[in-house]
Scaffold this motif. Structure first.
Motif, PDB file in Angstrom:
ATOM      1  N   SER A  53      34.768  44.220  41.234  1.00  0.00           N
ATOM      2  CA  SER A  53      33.592  43.537  41.782  1.00  0.00           C
ATOM      3  C   SER A  53      32.950  42.635  40.743  1.00  0.00           C
ATOM      4  O   SER A  53      32.527  41.512  41.056  1.00  0.00           O
ATOM      5  CB  SER A  53      32.574  44.572  42.285  1.00  0.00           C
ATOM      6  N   CYS A  54      32.882  43.113  39.502  1.00  0.00           N
ATOM      7  CA  CYS A  54      32.316  42.289  38.416  1.00  0.00           C
ATOM      8  C   CYS A  54      33.203  41.085  38.126  1.00  0.00           C
ATOM      9  O   CYS A  54      32.720  39.962  37.961  1.00  0.00           O
ATOM     10  CB  CYS A  54      32.154  43.133  37.159  1.00  0.00           C
ATOM     11  N   ILE A  55      34.507  41.327  38.049  1.00  0.00           N
ATOM     12  CA  ILE A  55      35.444  40.249  37.735  1.00  0.00           C
ATOM     13  C   ILE A  55      35.386  39.148  38.784  1.00  0.00           C
ATOM     14  O   ILE A  55      35.383  37.952  38.457  1.00  0.00           O
ATOM     15  CB  ILE A  55      36.876  40.814  37.609  1.00  0.00           C
ATOM     16  N   LYS A  56      35.309  39.543  40.042  1.00  0.00           N
ATOM     17  CA  LYS A  56      35.307  38.556  41.128  1.00  0.00           C
ATOM     18  C   LYS A  56      34.067  37.676  41.104  1.00  0.00           C
ATOM     19  O   LYS A  56      34.090  36.559  41.632  1.00  0.00           O
ATOM     20  CB  LYS A  56      35.420  39.263  42.478  1.00  0.00           C
ATOM     21  N   ARG A  57      32.994  38.159  40.506  1.00  0.00           N
ATOM     22  CA  ARG A  57      31.775  37.352  40.459  1.00  0.00           C
ATOM     23  C   ARG A  57      31.866  36.251  39.400  1.00  0.00           C
ATOM     24  O   ARG A  57      30.985  35.394  39.320  1.00  0.00           O
ATOM     25  CB  ARG A  57      30.563  38.246  40.189  1.00  0.00           C
ATOM     26  N   VAL A  58      32.919  36.274  38.587  1.00  0.00           N
ATOM     27  CA  VAL A  58      33.097  35.229  37.570  1.00  0.00           C
ATOM     28  C   VAL A  58      34.227  34.291  37.984  1.00  0.00           C
ATOM     29  O   VAL A  58      33.996  33.128  38.316  1.00  0.00           O
ATOM     30  CB  VAL A  58      33.386  35.846  36.190  1.00  0.00           C
ATOM     31  N   LEU A  59      35.467  34.757  37.954  1.00  0.00           N
ATOM     32  CA  LEU A  59      36.605  33.908  38.336  1.00  0.00           C
ATOM     33  C   LEU A  59      37.766  34.814  38.717  1.00  0.00           C
ATOM     34  O   LEU A  59      38.221  35.621  37.900  1.00  0.00           O
ATOM     35  CB  LEU A  59      37.011  32.995  37.168  1.00  0.00           C
ATOM     36  N   TRP A  60      38.253  34.652  39.948  1.00  0.00           N
ATOM     37  CA  TRP A  60      39.318  35.521  40.436  1.00  0.00           C
ATOM     38  C   TRP A  60      40.073  34.814  41.550  1.00  0.00           C
ATOM     39  O   TRP A  60      39.466  34.286  42.483  1.00  0.00           O
ATOM     40  CB  TRP A  60      38.741  36.830  40.964  1.00  0.00           C
ATOM     41  N   LEU A  61      41.390  34.802  41.453  1.00  0.00           N
ATOM     42  CA  LEU A  61      42.238  34.257  42.510  1.00  0.00           C
ATOM     43  C   LEU A  61      42.941  35.415  43.189  1.00  0.00           C
ATOM     44  O   LEU A  61      43.704  36.151  42.550  1.00  0.00           O
ATOM     45  CB  LEU A  61      43.269  33.281  41.942  1.00  0.00           C
ATOM     46  N   GLU A  62      42.681  35.585  44.455  1.00  0.00           N
ATOM     47  CA  GLU A  62      43.270  36.693  45.211  1.00  0.00           C
ATOM     48  C   GLU A  62      44.705  36.356  45.572  1.00  0.00           C
ATOM     49  O   GLU A  62      44.972  35.444  46.335  1.00  0.00           O
ATOM     50  CB  GLU A  62      42.461  36.958  46.479  1.00  0.00           C
ATOM     51  N   ARG A  63      45.631  37.092  44.975  1.00  0.00           N
ATOM     52  CA  ARG A  63      47.050  36.938  45.269  1.00  0.00           C
ATOM     53  C   ARG A  63      47.665  38.323  45.400  1.00  0.00           C
ATOM     54  O   ARG A  63      47.059  39.337  45.032  1.00  0.00           O
ATOM     55  CB  ARG A  63      47.753  36.140  44.159  1.00  0.00           C
ATOM     56  N   VAL A  64      48.899  38.367  45.890  1.00  0.00           N
ATOM     57  CA  VAL A  64      49.536  39.643  46.191  1.00  0.00           C
ATOM     58  C   VAL A  64      49.564  40.561  44.976  1.00  0.00           C
ATOM     59  O   VAL A  64      49.308  41.758  45.077  1.00  0.00           O
ATOM     60  CB  VAL A  64      50.977  39.406  46.719  1.00  0.00           C
ATOM     61  N   HIS A  65      49.862  40.000  43.795  1.00  0.00           N
ATOM     62  CA  HIS A  65      50.069  40.836  42.614  1.00  0.00           C
ATOM     63  C   HIS A  65      48.906  40.770  41.619  1.00  0.00           C
ATOM     64  O   HIS A  65      49.037  41.277  40.510  1.00  0.00           O
ATOM     65  CB  HIS A  65      51.359  40.419  41.912  1.00  0.00           C
ATOM     66  N   SER A  66      47.789  40.163  42.010  1.00  0.00           N
ATOM     67  CA  SER A  66      46.686  39.987  41.060  1.00  0.00           C
ATOM     68  C   SER A  66      46.170  41.316  40.526  1.00  0.00           C
ATOM     69  O   SER A  66      46.019  41.510  39.314  1.00  0.00           O
ATOM     70  CB  SER A  66      45.545  39.205  41.719  1.00  0.00           C
ATOM     71  N   GLU A  67      45.876  42.237  41.420  1.00  0.00           N
ATOM     72  CA  GLU A  67      45.335  43.520  40.976  1.00  0.00           C
ATOM     73  C   GLU A  67      46.355  44.303  40.151  1.00  0.00           C
ATOM     74  O   GLU A  67      45.989  45.020  39.204  1.00  0.00           O
ATOM     75  CB  GLU A  67      44.871  44.352  42.166  1.00  0.00           C
ATOM     76  N   GLY A  68      47.632  44.180  40.502  1.00  0.00           N
ATOM     77  CA  GLY A  68      48.668  44.892  39.770  1.00  0.00           C
ATOM     78  C   GLY A  68      48.794  44.448  38.330  1.00  0.00           C
ATOM     79  O   GLY A  68      49.313  45.195  37.486  1.00  0.00           O
ATOM     80  N   ILE A  69      48.316  43.240  38.019  1.00  0.00           N
ATOM     81  CA  ILE A  69      48.361  42.742  36.648  1.00  0.00           C
ATOM     82  C   ILE A  69      47.221  43.325  35.817  1.00  0.00           C
ATOM     83  O   ILE A  69      47.402  43.705  34.662  1.00  0.00           O
ATOM     84  CB  ILE A  69      48.294  41.200  36.636  1.00  0.00           C
TER      85      ILE A  69
END
Length: 488
Positions: free
Chosen positions: A412-428
């Motif tokens: 939630s904190c990360i998304k408030r700055v810069l985040w691209l939602e992709r299939v493997h984003s969280e897995g990284i």
């Protein structure tokens, strides 16, 4: 009749096309049913051999009856290297497109290589080095291919019409990557300087991009990785200029930042990139763009940020933290392309850490930014124990300040700055934080989590070891391309 050293036939020379030097007629003249006349006897005219591909090959874009230029390697070895390039190297060099019907190294590069002996030899060399590194029995075959590659490429560079062809630039920039992987930095930089001159002769990188997207992408990106800083300018936000162009989504109307980041004390060039990326990523949630578009966006944004970093203006530590954080984030979400970006990543991580160490006050009011920078630093420094431990401690402090208890809270904190939602984003990103929370809960020392394995769906290109064959001549065989192509 004017004397000339030209080997290509008159028809190919007049049309400024590559000639395969076939006798008594080249394949292009045969196909066009025109007269084929040589000003000079093509002494190095390559004979053609037929590619034999394994039964059941799944590459519909490859014709099993295509022919390839002659090499000094045995026929069976050449066919094995061809198979390796088509089935493995093409996807390692360009993991952004894993489809055999659209990967540009299969549908664009390879057909070009079949008609360009220099590019064909360079392409085989990439597969040969991969094979020899795995076998650990020396580099005999790749040494032969290197010698022939530079001899063929030197002839092309000496011909003003052939020098500016896509195949020539593709060959030179690939040799730059190979030499960089061997640790031959000076030779690699020489090739980058040479390909930049060829780009200028074509009217600039944007001009090359209009007719040859793959060549423009590879030249600009590999030049950056080899030199450690941008070699080409960028166009402005409206897409005007001779540099690397922005993607269409970049040019759309730019809204004002309405959250706490709007008050972040960073210089305009960096804030402009951050704001536009946030808008592009937000639109991508409803209309995802393909991997190639992500590569174009990464190339443009990274060049823009690093170019402004090289200016005379002295920026604040806060600005520099955001600058290098964004650059590293773009590298992470794109993944390795063409060859490993580990050397440049390590340099960027060092820069980020240095500026974070100078910055002590600003992010106290922007704790989300603190978490985001720690997340980026963790992933980017996964192969550097000293940096990783430092970012792990910073991540612990940031999570404690915000009382983060799980990856969900962190995301939630990360998304408030810069985040691209992709299939493997969280897995990284997630494995690093999961280990961090586990170690914090169990009071495990930081060193126990300093070498996590980041999940990757894409195959990373392995950089050649520094102990690879030295750049010198032995028994008349060229093992390095130094000073023999014509750029020295």
């Amino acid at each position: 009749m004017r004397h000339t050293l030209r080997r290509s036939c008159s028809a190919c020379a007049k049309s400024k096309h590559s000639c395969d030097l076939g006798t008594p007629r080249c394949s292009r003249c045969v196909k066009r049913k025109v007269q084929c006349l040589y000003a000079n006897e093509p002494l190095t005219a390559p004979q053609k051999k037929t590619i034999i591909l394994p039964l059941g090959t799944r590459f519909s874009s490859v014709d099993p009856f295509e022919s390839y230029p002659q090499t000094r390697l045995p026929r069976g070895h050449v066919q094995r290297l061809i198979h390796s390039f088509l089935h493995k190297i093409a996807f390692q060099y360009y993991p952004l497109d894993l489809s055999p019907t659209s990967n540009p190294f299969l549908v664009s590069w390879w057909p070009q290589a079949l008609g360009d002996p220099a590019l064909f030899h360079v392409s085989l060399q990439t597969a040969c080095l991969d094979e020899e590194l795995l076998a650990q029995r020396g580099f005999q075959a790749s040494t032969v291919l290197m010698a022939d590659s530079v001899a063929l490429l030197r002839r092309k560079v000496e011909d003003s019409a052939l020098a500016v062809q896509d195949g020539t630039m593709n060959s030179v920039i690939t040799l730059a990557a190979i030499e960089f992987g061997k640790g031959n930095t000076r030779v690699s930089e020489m090739h980058v300087a040479g390909v930049k001159r060829l780009v200028d002769l074509r009217g600039g990188i944007s001009s090359v991009r209009r007719t040859s997207p793959l060549t423009a992408r590879m030249v600009s990106w590999v030049s950056l990785l080899v030199m450690g800083h941008p070699q080409f300018d960028t166009q402005d936000d409206a897409g005007i200029g001779d540099g690397i162009p922005p993607i269409p989504e970049w040019r759309l109307d730019l809204p004002m930042l309405e959250d706490q980041l709007g008050n972040l004390n960073i210089d305009h060039p960096v804030k402009n990139v951050l704001t536009r990326l946030r808008c592009v990523f937000e639109r991508a949630q409803s209309a995802p763009f393909p991997n190639t578009r992500l590569h174009d966006l990464t190339c443009f944004a990274v060049h823009r940020l690093l170019l402004t970093a090289a200016g005379a203006h002295v920026s604040s530590p806060t600005t520099e933290c955001i600058r290098y954080g964004i650059v590293l984030y773009m590298f992470i979400i794109q993944g390795p392309t063409y060859f490993s970006h580990a050397a440049l990543m390590n340099k960027l991580v060092t820069n980020l850490r240095q500026h974070l160490e100078q910055q002590q006050v600003e992010f106290a009011a922007h704790l989300d930014v603190n978490v985001w920078l720690a997340a980026v630093g963790l992933v980017a420094s996964a192969n550097n124990t000293a940096h990783y431990e430092w970012f792990a401690e910073r991540a612990r402090a940031a999570s404690a300040s915000l009382q983060l208890r799980s990856w969900t809270d962190t995301l939630s904190c990360i998304k408030r700055v810069l985040w691209l939602e992709r299939v493997h984003s969280e897995g990284i990103f997630r494995p690093h934080w999961d280990m961090l929370f586990i170690s914090s809960h169990n009071d495990v020392p930081t060193t126990d989590i300093s070498q996590p394995t980041t999940p990757r769906s894409l195959v990373a290109i392995r950089s050649l070891p520094r102990g690879s064959p030295p750049g010198k001549k032995q028994s008349g065989v060229v093992t390095s391309s130094m000073d023999v192509i014509g750029f020295g």
